[in-house]
Design a protein around this motif. Sequence first.
Motif, PDB file in Angstrom:
ATOM      1  N   LYS A   1       0.798  -1.232   0.000  1.00 47.32           N
ATOM      2  CA  LYS A   1       0.000   0.000   0.000  1.00 47.32           C
ATOM      3  C   LYS A   1       0.835   1.290   0.000  1.00 47.32           C
ATOM      4  CE  LYS A   1      -4.110   2.062   2.051  1.00 47.32           C
ATOM      5  NZ  LYS A   1      -5.057   2.082   3.163  1.00 47.32           N
ATOM      6  N   PRO A   2       1.405   1.642  -1.154  1.00 53.02           N
ATOM      7  CA  PRO A   2       2.163   2.903  -1.221  1.00 53.02           C
ATOM      8  C   PRO A   2       1.212   4.089  -1.324  1.00 53.02           C
ATOM      9  CG  PRO A   2       2.127   1.863  -3.364  1.00 53.02           C
ATOM     10  CD  PRO A   2       1.419   0.906  -2.434  1.00 53.02           C
ATOM     11  N   GLY A   3       1.731   5.259  -1.013  1.00 51.98           N
ATOM     12  CA  GLY A   3       0.956   6.480  -1.182  1.00 51.98           C
ATOM     13  C   GLY A   3       0.989   6.945  -2.638  1.00 51.98           C
ATOM     14  N   ALA A   4       0.177   7.989  -2.948  1.00 58.03           N
ATOM     15  CA  ALA A   4       0.151   8.551  -4.298  1.00 58.03           C
ATOM     16  C   ALA A   4       1.358   9.464  -4.503  1.00 58.03           C
ATOM     17  CB  ALA A   4      -1.149   9.317  -4.501  1.00 58.03           C
ATOM     18  N   MET A   5       1.510   9.937  -5.705  1.00 58.32           N
ATOM     19  CA  MET A   5       2.640  10.804  -6.037  1.00 58.32           C
ATOM     20  C   MET A   5       2.621  12.055  -5.173  1.00 58.32           C
ATOM     21  SD  MET A   5       2.848  10.654 -10.208  1.00 58.32           S
ATOM     22  CE  MET A   5       4.309  11.670 -10.210  1.00 58.32           C
ATOM     23  N   LEU A   6       3.783  12.561  -4.893  1.00 61.20           N
ATOM     24  CA  LEU A   6       3.909  13.799  -4.127  1.00 61.20           C
ATOM     25  C   LEU A   6       3.520  14.984  -5.001  1.00 61.20           C
ATOM     26  CD1 LEU A   6       7.402  13.108  -2.462  1.00 61.20           C
ATOM     27  CD2 LEU A   6       5.120  12.625  -1.508  1.00 61.20           C
ATOM     28  N   GLY A   7       2.742  15.893  -4.433  1.00 66.58           N
ATOM     29  CA  GLY A   7       2.391  17.123  -5.127  1.00 66.58           C
ATOM     30  C   GLY A   7       1.081  17.097  -5.850  1.00 66.58           C
ATOM     31  N   ILE A   8       0.408  15.943  -5.941  1.00 67.22           N
ATOM     32  CA  ILE A   8      -0.868  15.915  -6.650  1.00 67.22           C
ATOM     33  C   ILE A   8      -1.909  16.692  -5.838  1.00 67.22           C
ATOM     34  CG2 ILE A   8      -0.318  13.700  -7.735  1.00 67.22           C
ATOM     35  CD1 ILE A   8      -2.203  12.369  -5.744  1.00 67.22           C
ATOM     36  N   PRO A   9      -2.909  17.236  -6.479  1.00 70.06           N
ATOM     37  CA  PRO A   9      -3.919  18.030  -5.747  1.00 70.06           C
ATOM     38  C   PRO A   9      -4.867  17.134  -4.946  1.00 70.06           C
ATOM     39  CG  PRO A   9      -4.479  17.901  -8.067  1.00 70.06           C
ATOM     40  CD  PRO A   9      -3.135  17.251  -7.940  1.00 70.06           C
ATOM     41  N   LEU A  10      -4.331  16.465  -3.960  1.00 68.73           N
ATOM     42  CA  LEU A  10      -5.105  15.534  -3.145  1.00 68.73           C
ATOM     43  C   LEU A  10      -4.508  15.503  -1.748  1.00 68.73           C
ATOM     44  CD1 LEU A  10      -7.246  13.208  -2.972  1.00 68.73           C
ATOM     45  CD2 LEU A  10      -5.385  11.642  -3.587  1.00 68.73           C
ATOM     46  N   ARG A  11      -5.352  15.600  -0.743  1.00 67.27           N
ATOM     47  CA  ARG A  11      -4.877  15.525   0.642  1.00 67.27           C
ATOM     48  C   ARG A  11      -4.644  14.051   0.965  1.00 67.27           C
ATOM     49  NH1 ARG A  11      -4.870  18.477   5.334  1.00 67.27           N
ATOM     50  NH2 ARG A  11      -5.062  17.251   7.286  1.00 67.27           N
ATOM     51  N   GLN A  12      -3.455  13.752   1.419  1.00 68.30           N
ATOM     52  CA  GLN A  12      -3.162  12.364   1.738  1.00 68.30           C
ATOM     53  C   GLN A  12      -2.230  12.280   2.943  1.00 68.30           C
ATOM     54  OE1 GLN A  12      -0.722  10.074  -0.978  1.00 68.30           O
ATOM     55  NE2 GLN A  12       0.309  11.897  -1.785  1.00 68.30           N
ATOM     56  N   VAL A  13      -2.380  11.178   3.684  1.00 68.21           N
ATOM     57  CA  VAL A  13      -1.475  10.846   4.780  1.00 68.21           C
ATOM     58  C   VAL A  13      -0.827   9.521   4.420  1.00 68.21           C
ATOM     59  CG1 VAL A  13      -1.255  10.309   7.227  1.00 68.21           C
ATOM     60  CG2 VAL A  13      -2.885  12.063   6.475  1.00 68.21           C
ATOM     61  N   ILE A  14       0.469   9.551   4.256  1.00 63.05           N
ATOM     62  CA  ILE A  14       1.182   8.362   3.792  1.00 63.05           C
ATOM     63  C   ILE A  14       1.603   7.543   5.004  1.00 63.05           C
ATOM     64  CG2 ILE A  14       3.195   7.563   2.491  1.00 63.05           C
ATOM     65  CD1 ILE A  14       3.036  10.208   0.927  1.00 63.05           C
ATOM     66  N   GLY A  15       1.274   6.252   4.972  1.00 63.07           N
ATOM     67  CA  GLY A  15       1.542   5.387   6.113  1.00 63.07           C
ATOM     68  C   GLY A  15       2.891   4.695   6.044  1.00 63.07           C
ATOM     69  N   ASP A  16       3.317   4.186   7.230  1.00 61.35           N
ATOM     70  CA  ASP A  16       4.577   3.454   7.352  1.00 61.35           C
ATOM     71  C   ASP A  16       4.329   1.955   7.241  1.00 61.35           C
ATOM     72  OD1 ASP A  16       6.267   5.698   7.834  1.00 61.35           O
ATOM     73  OD2 ASP A  16       5.429   5.830   9.856  1.00 61.35           O
ATOM     74  N   HIS A  17       5.407   1.257   6.858  1.00 60.20           N
ATOM     75  CA  HIS A  17       5.376  -0.200   6.806  1.00 60.20           C
ATOM     76  C   HIS A  17       6.675  -0.706   7.416  1.00 60.20           C
ATOM     77  CE1 HIS A  17       1.977   0.139   4.032  1.00 60.20           C
ATOM     78  NE2 HIS A  17       2.693   1.067   3.376  1.00 60.20           N
ATOM     79  N   THR A  18       6.601  -1.874   8.026  1.00 60.72           N
ATOM     80  CA  THR A  18       7.798  -2.451   8.643  1.00 60.72           C
ATOM     81  C   THR A  18       7.995  -3.874   8.165  1.00 60.72           C
ATOM     82  OG1 THR A  18       6.522  -3.203  10.542  1.00 60.72           O
ATOM     83  CG2 THR A  18       7.542  -1.016  10.711  1.00 60.72           C
ATOM     84  N   VAL A  19       9.245  -4.300   8.258  1.00 54.34           N
ATOM     85  CA  VAL A  19       9.606  -5.658   7.890  1.00 54.34           C
ATOM     86  C   VAL A  19      10.851  -6.028   8.682  1.00 54.34           C
ATOM     87  CG1 VAL A  19      11.074  -4.973   5.953  1.00 54.34           C
ATOM     88  CG2 VAL A  19      10.002  -7.228   5.931  1.00 54.34           C
ATOM     89  N   PRO A  20      10.971  -7.307   9.149  1.00 54.60           N
ATOM     90  CA  PRO A  20      12.179  -7.709   9.874  1.00 54.60           C
ATOM     91  C   PRO A  20      13.419  -7.529   9.001  1.00 54.60           C
ATOM     92  CG  PRO A  20      10.433  -9.325  10.167  1.00 54.60           C
ATOM     93  CD  PRO A  20       9.949  -8.379   9.116  1.00 54.60           C
TER      94      PRO A  20
END
Length: 590
Positions: A481-500
């Motif tokens: 689940k990546p976020g959308a491109m930076l700078g697009i006219p859309l409010r977004q909160v990009i989440g973190d992911h973890t892996v061992p």
Amino acid sequence: MTRTWHVSTVTDAARARIATARLAAAHGVTAVERTRLVTALTAHLRQCLTKGGEWRLGVEATACPGESGLFVVEVASVANRTTDARLPWRVTAPFPADGGGSGAEHVGDDPETLAEALFSADEDAAVLLEKLDEQEQLVAFHREELHQTNQGVLALHAELDAAGRAQRELFAAEQKAHAEAERARGRLTFLADASAALTASLNHDAIVRLLPGLLVPRYARTVDVWLFGDGDDERAGDHRSRAHPAAAVLAARRGRPQYAADHPGDLPGVDDQPPSALEPGRPKLCIPLMTRGAPLGVLTLSPPEARWDADDAVMLIELTRRASIALENARRFEHNRDIAETLQRALLTDLPTTPGLHLAARYLPATHGLNIGGDWYDAFRQPDGSLITVIGDVTGHGLHAAVMMSQLRTALRAYAVDGGSPGELLTHLHTFLHHLQPDLYATAVIARFHPDDPTLTWAAAGHPPPVLRTPDGQVHTLDAKPGAMLGIPLRQVIGDHTVPLPPGSTLALYTDGLVERRAQGIDPGIGRLATALAAFEPTDLDRDLEGSADRLLQPLLHDSEHDDDVCLLLCHIHSDAARIREAAHSGTRA
């Protein structure tokens, strides 16, 4: 009707001749035929009298009703001597079918009768002469007609010859014009193709090497390209020129083409000079490579045959002008490219050194166009000791994209000072880019390593997913689940992911220029990257991460030409990372 006379004297011959003439006239023998007959008879009777003896003259006129007749005169010897034993002498004349049969059978001996006969013979002669005169006039008329006809035929032949000559000259002129048109078309086609080849390249040396191949052997026997202005920048194909004709020096100084030969060139726009001392027997055409600032050099040519014609010289001068423009554009491009690459590399920081965590980065500019773009990578520490690694790509290409990349990198470092996870940092960058440059977009991946936490935290915004190689050789694509491109006219909160992240793991961050191909898309390229990363031995990555980065790029960029910039950032946790960190801490305390 038959008549016979015996002739032994001149008088007998005269009477017989007169009687024969009268009988011929009585039967309608024409005056011409009668004169011929009588003349021939007179000549023969003279011969008979000369021989002597008695001769018999017979006249016979035979005719069938309704048909023309034949008047026959025959002379034979009466004595029938052995010396005269031959066929009788005979003469004939035709007469018409209605010819009469009466005439004087006896001719007297008196002078009056003989005189009358003589006048009658003269009348026949006069008629004959009149006929002859008419024939002569007719012959003269026909001769004049024939002469006029001959004159007309001669005039006609002259006209036909002139028309044929004019037609041949016209055909020759047409052939010459057609050949000249073909040569002109060939020159224009060559000029267009050569210009396209010259302007297709922005490589200065490639253009110089191309010129001899274009001109030899069609328009030149030899080609020498003398370039100057940048130190030891003197080239001629694949060899260096040391001596140059005096005409080449004059061409550079005067900015006009020069022709060096032992004869005038008669070329438009070209100055004639004495033959070159280097090769006196070979003419040389020296054309300056002019630009708006100063001449770049001189193109020196020798003719393929004895000399050039005027049209070829004009075409060569025009081709040299276009080559000058191509060389100037190539020089400017190379100059700007050097500046851009210097700027690009200045914006890419040195990677920090962290015990147990090795970093290796590669940046390859696009092989087409100005080699500067928006691809970037960075690595820096946060106040809590975490190591932030980032790789991103600003849309577009050129200086503007590089400037925006620099601003994003600076903004990211500023936001990271206050801490924050990779997702929070990307969210701040999204807001920053949207307000700073509404029409510009970017993609990025941020990965955070903490020395005391065997967990990798990452976040992506419209960017190709990271690839993680675990110590067992398995490769995983981190595409959660990546976020959308930076700078697009859309409010977004990009989440973190973890892996061992156990020791011996390797994380590969990259831009789309490494894996994307127009004909295949991006997924096959990511698969090739995963395969290449899985092929390494763990000891290879521990021992030489820099060399491993080079070996990783080689199969992925085998085509040697890529339309986009390529960035690669390898992050490798050493297999013995704990011991290395402990040793580093011990050294610090000591």
